[in-house]
Design a protein around this motif. Structure first.
Motif, PDB file in Angstrom:
ATOM      1  N   HIS A 331       0.813  -1.217   0.000  1.00 22.96           N
ATOM      2  CA  HIS A 331       0.000   0.000   0.000  1.00 22.96           C
ATOM      3  C   HIS A 331       0.850   1.271   0.000  1.00 22.96           C
ATOM      4  CE1 HIS A 331       0.549  -1.125   4.287  1.00 22.96           C
ATOM      5  NE2 HIS A 331       0.674   0.171   4.474  1.00 22.96           N
ATOM      6  N   TYR A 332       2.153   1.162   0.238  1.00 22.88           N
ATOM      7  CA  TYR A 332       3.037   2.310   0.057  1.00 22.88           C
ATOM      8  C   TYR A 332       3.240   2.605  -1.429  1.00 22.88           C
ATOM      9  CZ  TYR A 332       4.711   3.026   4.856  1.00 22.88           C
ATOM     10  OH  TYR A 332       4.811   3.350   6.176  1.00 22.88           O
ATOM     11  N   LEU A 333       3.094   1.582  -2.274  1.00 18.84           N
ATOM     12  CA  LEU A 333       3.380   1.705  -3.694  1.00 18.84           C
ATOM     13  C   LEU A 333       2.125   1.658  -4.554  1.00 18.84           C
ATOM     14  CD1 LEU A 333       6.319  -0.872  -3.696  1.00 18.84           C
ATOM     15  CD2 LEU A 333       6.485   1.585  -3.367  1.00 18.84           C
ATOM     16  N   ASN A 334       0.976   1.548  -3.919  1.00 17.00           N
ATOM     17  CA  ASN A 334      -0.277   1.380  -4.657  1.00 17.00           C
ATOM     18  C   ASN A 334      -1.316   2.328  -4.096  1.00 17.00           C
ATOM     19  OD1 ASN A 334      -2.788   0.344  -5.729  1.00 17.00           O
ATOM     20  ND2 ASN A 334      -1.680  -1.529  -6.247  1.00 17.00           N
ATOM     21  N   ALA A 335      -2.044   2.984  -4.975  1.00 14.70           N
ATOM     22  CA  ALA A 335      -3.024   3.981  -4.541  1.00 14.70           C
ATOM     23  C   ALA A 335      -4.272   3.359  -3.930  1.00 14.70           C
ATOM     24  CB  ALA A 335      -3.437   4.857  -5.725  1.00 14.70           C
ATOM     25  N   SER A 336      -4.388   2.031  -3.911  1.00 18.09           N
ATOM     26  CA  SER A 336      -5.592   1.382  -3.397  1.00 18.09           C
ATOM     27  C   SER A 336      -5.531   1.156  -1.888  1.00 18.09           C
ATOM     28  CB  SER A 336      -5.816   0.040  -4.101  1.00 18.09           C
ATOM     29  OG  SER A 336      -4.727  -0.840  -3.849  1.00 18.09           O
ATOM     30  N   ALA A 337      -4.627   1.821  -1.192  1.00 19.87           N
ATOM     31  CA  ALA A 337      -4.476   1.587   0.243  1.00 19.87           C
ATOM     32  C   ALA A 337      -5.729   1.948   1.023  1.00 19.87           C
ATOM     33  CB  ALA A 337      -3.285   2.393   0.777  1.00 19.87           C
ATOM     34  N   ASP A 338      -6.537   2.866   0.500  1.00 19.98           N
ATOM     35  CA  ASP A 338      -7.728   3.264   1.232  1.00 19.98           C
ATOM     36  C   ASP A 338      -8.763   2.149   1.313  1.00 19.98           C
ATOM     37  OD1 ASP A 338      -8.192   3.299  -1.464  1.00 19.98           O
ATOM     38  OD2 ASP A 338      -9.442   5.102  -1.440  1.00 19.98           O
ATOM     39  N   ARG A 339      -8.558   1.080   0.561  1.00 21.89           N
ATOM     40  CA  ARG A 339      -9.507  -0.027   0.602  1.00 21.89           C
ATOM     41  C   ARG A 339      -9.061  -1.135   1.548  1.00 21.89           C
ATOM     42  NH1 ARG A 339      -9.515   1.114  -5.035  1.00 21.89           N
ATOM     43  NH2 ARG A 339      -8.147  -0.648  -5.512  1.00 21.89           N
ATOM     44  N   LEU A 340      -7.913  -0.956   2.210  1.00 23.22           N
ATOM     45  CA  LEU A 340      -7.411  -1.962   3.136  1.00 23.22           C
ATOM     46  C   LEU A 340      -7.911  -1.678   4.545  1.00 23.22           C
ATOM     47  CD1 LEU A 340      -3.692  -2.263   1.967  1.00 23.22           C
ATOM     48  CD2 LEU A 340      -5.566  -3.812   1.443  1.00 23.22           C
ATOM     49  N   SER A 341      -8.211  -2.725   5.280  1.00 21.25           N
ATOM     50  CA  SER A 341      -8.612  -2.580   6.667  1.00 21.25           C
ATOM     51  C   SER A 341      -7.382  -2.370   7.540  1.00 21.25           C
ATOM     52  CB  SER A 341      -9.361  -3.828   7.129  1.00 21.25           C
ATOM     53  OG  SER A 341      -8.500  -4.957   7.135  1.00 21.25           O
ATOM     54  N   GLY A 342      -7.615  -1.980   8.803  1.00 15.51           N
ATOM     55  CA  GLY A 342      -6.507  -1.767   9.708  1.00 15.51           C
ATOM     56  C   GLY A 342      -5.693  -3.019   9.946  1.00 15.51           C
ATOM     57  N   GLU A 343      -6.365  -4.169  10.073  1.00 22.51           N
ATOM     58  CA  GLU A 343      -5.664  -5.421  10.281  1.00 22.51           C
ATOM     59  C   GLU A 343      -4.856  -5.812   9.047  1.00 22.51           C
ATOM     60  OE1 GLU A 343      -5.228  -7.253  12.960  1.00 22.51           O
ATOM     61  OE2 GLU A 343      -6.288  -5.707  14.098  1.00 22.51           O
ATOM     62  N   SER A 344      -5.407  -5.529   7.858  1.00 25.37           N
ATOM     63  CA  SER A 344      -4.680  -5.852   6.628  1.00 25.37           C
ATOM     64  C   SER A 344      -3.421  -5.018   6.507  1.00 25.37           C
ATOM     65  CB  SER A 344      -5.591  -5.628   5.413  1.00 25.37           C
ATOM     66  OG  SER A 344      -6.713  -6.479   5.447  1.00 25.37           O
ATOM     67  N   ILE A 345      -3.526  -3.743   6.850  1.00 27.88           N
ATOM     68  CA  ILE A 345      -2.349  -2.873   6.799  1.00 27.88           C
ATOM     69  C   ILE A 345      -1.289  -3.356   7.791  1.00 27.88           C
ATOM     70  CG2 ILE A 345      -1.524  -0.550   7.320  1.00 27.88           C
ATOM     71  CD1 ILE A 345      -4.082   0.544   6.145  1.00 27.88           C
ATOM     72  N   LYS A 346      -1.713  -3.731   8.993  1.00 30.23           N
ATOM     73  CA  LYS A 346      -0.761  -4.200  10.000  1.00 30.23           C
ATOM     74  C   LYS A 346      -0.059  -5.466   9.536  1.00 30.23           C
ATOM     75  CE  LYS A 346      -0.344  -5.334  14.897  1.00 30.23           C
ATOM     76  NZ  LYS A 346      -1.046  -5.446  16.197  1.00 30.23           N
ATOM     77  N   ALA A 347      -0.822  -6.383   8.929  1.00 24.26           N
ATOM     78  CA  ALA A 347      -0.220  -7.624   8.434  1.00 24.26           C
ATOM     79  C   ALA A 347       0.753  -7.338   7.296  1.00 24.26           C
ATOM     80  CB  ALA A 347      -1.321  -8.585   7.973  1.00 24.26           C
ATOM     81  N   ALA A 348       0.398  -6.386   6.412  1.00 27.29           N
ATOM     82  CA  ALA A 348       1.268  -6.061   5.282  1.00 27.29           C
ATOM     83  C   ALA A 348       2.569  -5.407   5.727  1.00 27.29           C
ATOM     84  CB  ALA A 348       0.528  -5.153   4.305  1.00 27.29           C
ATOM     85  N   GLU A 349       2.565  -4.774   6.901  1.00 26.78           N
ATOM     86  CA  GLU A 349       3.746  -4.062   7.381  1.00 26.78           C
ATOM     87  C   GLU A 349       4.637  -4.916   8.282  1.00 26.78           C
ATOM     88  OE1 GLU A 349       2.417  -0.494   9.256  1.00 26.78           O
ATOM     89  OE2 GLU A 349       1.899   0.495   7.368  1.00 26.78           O
TER      90      GLU A 349
END
Length: 462
Positions: A331-349
């Protein structure tokens, strides 16, 4: 000076300056890619014919994102000097006096880009307050003992003054030797180490007894060179992918310029000729023109526009590879980050957080040594001789405030001391000291509970 004895200050100056100049091209390449100054390595002949030099400095720069994703999470919040709270305060006072909140971030960025940067504590102008400087690997270098790699044998820092003279500061365990070039150079003039003539500008004692040029190394390995542990640039493996992304974007620009609009065709038309050259003249037709074809066999048609999705899909694939190799969250490289949930962002990081924590471990060792040397320069034995020291970093994980507080409260139920919980909430040692003082003052002036001031009422029948 060219025939200086081995191990003499002049010999060390020549040796380190030569190695500094030789490594600058590789460092400059990494710096250019971070800055987005890389040219189109794979531009085609069709691209040059279509745009000439219009896009020579064009770059869709992902290298900066890869570096900044780690750097923005590397924030020093304080020091813990064993169990000595006064030592914590002394270290933080020196840190703040040297504007190291911002300077440390510059050092981290330079280390991530070039593989190494340097921090140099030295005697300051104010009594009892040492000076801490950070230096780029373009301007500083250090050589370690071939066996005892933590033992620095010599360090060099160079800079150019406003008149065009190069100055060199050679740090040895017993002294610091100062030099200046005999010739003046412009800012863009290449430096030839072999042709550089140095003038001795004096010597000063080294009160530390060690070389104070401390490297901050990114991605260190167990292999060593004369300059210490071999470290790597954060974007070393990203540069080829960055070139490929730029190539696909260049091709897409050519396609959009030549084939993005549908082209019309016609047969059976009488094409006029230029009377001067006797060559056919291409009809000039706009969207409002009416074409008449008097030939019974004539016809009209349209070629479809080029589909640019082939290029965008290739670019997306390369960006995914950049994310995987560098462990940068997608999501740092893709503009679709606004569609990710908080848990998804945490897992991706998860990968990025683990990478940052590793950098904290190695960068922290260098900052700890800088704090100890600064304490010695300040005459602070408590800080200068501290055997146990720890850097307090800000939390590199992305969490909402509610999630963070909830996690800390659950730890409180397990019996974790209150002061430890304050640290986990992100408070610095100085803020914790203020919190404790305010709480103590509140407890001192808190109203006494009524049951402690009023006499107990006798029970009925007593």
């Amino acid at each position: 000076m060219a025939d200086a004895p081995v191990g003499s200050p002049e010999w060390w100056l020549r040796r380190l300056h030569k190695e500094l100049i030789e490594r600058r091209p590789a460092l400059q390449l990494a710096t250019d890619y971070y800055d987005g100054s890389h040219n189109l390595s794979f531009q085609s002949k069709r691209f040059r014919e279509a745009f000439g030099g219009l896009f020579d400095a064009f770059a869709d720069n992902w290298c900066e994102v890869v570096v900044d994703a780690s750097e923005e999470r590397l924030n020093v919040e304080g020091f813990r000097v064993g169990d000595d709270v006064a030592g914590d305060t002394d270290a933080w006072r020196i840190w703040q006096a040297n504007d190291m909140d911002g300077q440390s971030q510059l050092a981290h960025t330079d280390a991530l880009v070039g593989g190494v940067s340097y921090v140099i504590p030295w005697v300051g102008d104010a009594k009892g307050m040492p000076e801490i400087c950070v230096a780029n690997a373009h301007d500083a270098i250090v050589e370690s003992h071939p066996k005892r790699h933590r033992e620095r044998r010599a360090g060099l820092r160079v800079y150019r003054d406003e008149w065009g003279y190069d100055h060199a500061e050679l740090f040895l365990p017993d002294a610091v030797h100062l030099y200046r070039t005999a010739q003046v150079r412009s800012d863009f003039e290449a430096v030839d180490a072999a042709q550089t003539s140095w003038k001795d500008e004096g010597t000063m004692p080294n009160p530390l007894g060690v070389v104070p040029v401390i490297p901050l190394q990114n991605r260190p390995r167990t292999r060593h060179s004369r300059h210490g542990v071999i470290a790597q640039s954060e974007i070393r493996s990203i540069i080829p992918l960055q070139d490929a992304v730029n190539k696909l974007i260049a091709d897409m620009l050519v396609g959009s310029d030549k084939q993005a609009l549908p082209a019309r065709w016609a047969t059976g038309l009488e094409v006029p000729t230029d009377p001067a050259t006797n060559k056919p003249v291409k009809p000039q037709v706009d969207t409002a023109s009416l074409l008449i074809n008097e030939s019974a066999d004539g016809s009209f048609g349209v070629f479809p526009a080029a589909d640019l999705r082939n290029f965008t899909q290739g670019i997306d694939l390369l960006v995914q590879h950049i994310a995987s190799i560098s462990r940068t969250p997608p999501h740092y490289l893709n503009a679709s980050a606004d569609r990710l949930s908080g848990e998804s962002i945490k897992a991706a990081e998860t990968g990025l957080v683990a990478k940052v924590r590793r950098k904290m471990r190695f960068f922290g060792e260098s900052w700890e040594e800088a704090a100890r040397l600064s304490g010695r320069l300040a005459g602070n034995d408590r800080l200068g001789s501290a055997e146990s020291m720890e850097i307090i970093w800000s939390d590199p994980e992305s969490r909402t405030e509610g999630q963070h507080v909830d996690s800390v409260l659950k730890q409180k139920d397990l019996g974790v001391p209150e002061e430890i919980l304050w640290e986990k909430l992100g408070y610095s040692p100085q803020e914790i000291t203020r919190i404790k003082a305010i709480k103590a003052e509140e407890d001192l002036f808190a109203p006494v509970p009524a049951e402690l001031t009023e006499p107990a009422v006798p029970a009925a029948g007593a």
